[in-house]
Design a protein around this motif. Structure first.
Motif, mmCIF file in Angstrom:
data_model
loop_
_atom_site.group_PDB
_atom_site.id
_atom_site.type_symbol
_atom_site.label_atom_id
_atom_site.label_comp_id
_atom_site.label_asym_id
_atom_site.label_seq_id
_atom_site.Cartn_x
_atom_site.Cartn_y
_atom_site.Cartn_z
ATOM 1 N N GLU A 16 0.833 -1.204 0.000
ATOM 2 C CA GLU A 16 0.000 0.000 0.000
ATOM 3 C C GLU A 16 0.870 1.257 0.000
ATOM 4 O OE1 GLU A 16 -2.101 3.437 1.166
ATOM 5 O OE2 GLU A 16 -0.658 2.497 2.513
ATOM 6 N N ARG A 30 -6.161 4.823 -1.869
ATOM 7 C CA ARG A 30 -7.496 4.392 -2.290
ATOM 8 C C ARG A 30 -8.442 4.613 -1.119
ATOM 9 N NH1 ARG A 30 -8.765 -0.624 -3.582
ATOM 10 N NH2 ARG A 30 -10.304 0.178 -5.014
ATOM 11 N N SER A 75 -7.596 1.161 1.397
ATOM 12 C CA SER A 75 -7.744 -0.238 0.976
ATOM 13 C C SER A 75 -6.733 -0.625 -0.103
ATOM 14 C CB SER A 75 -9.154 -0.493 0.462
ATOM 15 O OG SER A 75 -9.403 0.270 -0.709
ATOM 16 N N VAL A 76 -6.565 -1.928 -0.266
ATOM 17 C CA VAL A 76 -5.690 -2.499 -1.288
ATOM 18 C C VAL A 76 -6.508 -3.509 -2.084
ATOM 19 C CG1 VAL A 76 -3.667 -3.962 -1.687
ATOM 20 C CG2 VAL A 76 -3.592 -2.186 0.071
ATOM 21 N N LYS A 77 -6.489 -3.367 -3.412
ATOM 22 C CA LYS A 77 -7.203 -4.317 -4.268
ATOM 23 C C LYS A 77 -6.480 -5.660 -4.254
ATOM 24 C CE LYS A 77 -9.177 -1.148 -7.643
ATOM 25 N NZ LYS A 77 -9.261 -0.822 -9.080
ATOM 26 N N LYS A 130 -12.521 -11.018 -6.810
ATOM 27 C CA LYS A 130 -11.788 -9.762 -6.765
ATOM 28 C C LYS A 130 -12.451 -8.878 -5.718
ATOM 29 C CE LYS A 130 -9.961 -6.136 -9.730
ATOM 30 N NZ LYS A 130 -9.927 -5.615 -11.103
ATOM 31 N N THR A 131 -11.643 -8.324 -4.806
ATOM 32 C CA THR A 131 -12.168 -7.524 -3.706
ATOM 33 C C THR A 131 -11.073 -6.598 -3.202
ATOM 34 O OG1 THR A 131 -13.366 -7.685 -1.591
ATOM 35 C CG2 THR A 131 -11.607 -9.302 -1.970
ATOM 36 N N SER A 132 -11.225 -6.099 -2.014
ATOM 37 C CA SER A 132 -10.215 -5.257 -1.371
ATOM 38 C C SER A 132 -10.044 -5.699 0.068
ATOM 39 C CB SER A 132 -10.638 -3.782 -1.389
ATOM 40 O OG SER A 132 -10.711 -3.295 -2.704
ATOM 41 N N TRP A 178 -5.162 -6.274 8.747
ATOM 42 C CA TRP A 178 -6.008 -5.994 7.586
ATOM 43 C C TRP A 178 -7.235 -6.887 7.653
ATOM 44 C CZ3 TRP A 178 -4.949 -2.400 3.702
ATOM 45 C CH2 TRP A 178 -3.730 -1.735 3.840
#
Length: 104
Positions: free
Chosen positions: A38, A49, A53-55, A66-68, A77
């Motif tokens: 990040e 973001r 958040s981190v994708k 696919k999420t964060s 986290w």
């Protein structure tokens, strides 16, 4: 830049005002790797973001989505785990889940 990380931990249940959420709390070295990713992304693109958040591309068992992931104030986290994933992998709150994350 994509990095693959693995983590195993218990699924926890959190009751919000309008819904119940299930999540994995990611700590230790994996959390440190996500934090570093990040920071590097922030330096490269000049900003954070939403919510820091981190994708990611997450996988539990055979289910991939696919999420964060979202940072906590303690350095861990959080990954929300949807009902479809819980059902597909026959998981419930308190069960350990083996997670693979590809940082995007």
């Amino acid at each position: 830049m994509s990095e693959t990380l693995a983590f195993t931990g218990p699924i926890s249940r959190w009751q919000g005002e309008k819904a119940t959420y299930h999540m994995l709390t990611i700590g230790g070295e994996v959390a440190e790797e996500i934090s570093m990713h990040e920071r590097l992304r922030r330096l490269e693109f000049g900003g954070r973001r939403g919510f820091g958040s981190v994708k990611v591309m997450a996988r539990i068992g055979e289910t991939e989505w696919k999420t964060s992931v979202f940072p906590s104030k303690t350095g861990e986290w959080w990954l929300l785990v949807g009902k479809k994933v819980l059902k597909a992998e026959d998981l419930a709150a308190g069960d350990d889940a083996s997670l693979t994350l590809d940082l995007i």
